[in-house]
Design a protein around this motif. Sequence first.
Motif: not given
Length: 543
Positions: A113-138
């Motif tokens: 139920t919690y996941i159903a109210f989020t955008n969890y999926g490919d490209g949206h599976n972690s925190t904003k800090e992890d996303a920033i690091s991933s963008i920098q690495l990629s």
Amino acid sequence: MSGESTSTRGAATPARGADGAPRGGKRRLPSGPDSLLGILAKIILLGIVDAVAAYALFQLAVGEEWLVFAISLVVTVGINWIYLRKDGLPAKYLAPGVLFLLVFQVFVMFFSTYIAFTNYGDGHNSTKEDAISSIQLSALERVPDSPQYAATVVEDGDELLLLVTDPSGAVGLGGAEQPLEPVQSAQLDATGKAIGLDGYTTLQFGDILGRQGEVSSLVVPLTDNLDDGTLQTQDGSTAYVFKPRLTYDESADTFTHVGTGVVYSDSGEGTFRADAGSELGTGWKIHVGFENFAKAFGDDNLRGPLLQVVVWTFAFAFLSVITTFGLGLFLAIAFNRADLKGKRFYRILMILPYAFPAFLSGLVWSGLMNAEFGFINNAILGGANLPWLTDPILSKVSVLLVNLWLGYPYMFLVCTGALQSLPAEAEEAARMDGASAWMIFRAIKLPLLLVSLAPLLISSFAFNFNNFNVIYMLTGGGPRFSDTTFDIGHTDILITMVYKVAFGTGAGRDYGLASALAIIIFIVVGVISAISFRKTKALEEIN
């Protein structure tokens, strides 16, 4: 009477001690949960549980998962309190079942139920800090004409690091989580290249070849700021400087493309977006409210296929129940005749499909129905080329036929048992009144059978509503719809559609949408089951 009394008085009564045990005899060790053996077994089992719990609690503390840590600690203390005290016997039996119910049912329901109210999926599976690091690495690119570093791959436990020597001869050590730091006591070869360091294991050429993927993906930051550059190696002997083509401004919370100057800012939807509308590929998980539920019914890419899947799901479940029950009841009546010879052998043959796993049977039938080299087309139909699994209509017929083959033995068993429990007097009275066999079946046997079988038919409908194995193993849900980017096909039912949305290909994995669809399935099945059980109360009047 006197002889009996004398015999009784003459019987030797064994002398007993103060503890009630016979004197001179062997004393039995007490048994049970409070005996010595029971206490030892309890200590050993609780020790194992506590050891596993302690390890889990340590890992949760390291990962700073404090909520799960607190829940796990309370559960561990509760288990010890329940099983170490002498009383509370019901709790000792109920605790394992309640614990597994909470973990595998209640927790899963709340988490879905919690996941159903989020955008969890490919490209949206972690925190904003992890996303920033991933963008920098990629976004890393090799700096043209960057200095060449002589590299040696070393290992510290399970972690790989690079021991590098720059063109000036300075030696540094760094890893994925450890920026490059200078070292003074490295072992050097004749050319001045660092080849080893005390406390670290140097990987030889064969080791590097065996772990080529880990070596090539190792990124060593030059400083704490990834924008200053990183070192990477492909062969384990030479490293070059890489810098990101996107630089991150922490104060403005934006990414800027070094070449084009395009600025990507937080869109508020879990992505970095430019003014022109383009987005960076990596995002983060956020709460989206009822967006996934609205997408299920409002997205043109999903609405049409979803409607067809819903209709087919109901049709598949209803037809599966009707066909399996009809064939199972027919065979049960046929083999229930008292004058039939060898009926035990025939009954064993009838339930053989029930003995095979459904997923294995689905794979076998998939081969039998293959259009080109399948046994049905080549051997039974004389070389016909019927597309059993690739035509939209024939594939649905194939699914129903295979599910009939898999499902009728269960109905045969329950119908056989129900028939044998019917009162013979009612049938004999009907025959004496001149009723035909069909009238006896329609007016007496079938209503009485439905009294006991109606709940089983409802549960069978719910089972076939979520019958994942036969669909996925036989057709994979295909043939695929042509008007959607989702991997959804003509024989998909809701549960296989949810699986593909969550783990399939096509539009990518979308766990939030899949969870929303799973909740919809839960509601639909629950409502249908509640209504059906309510309607079956009318059958109780027949009794």
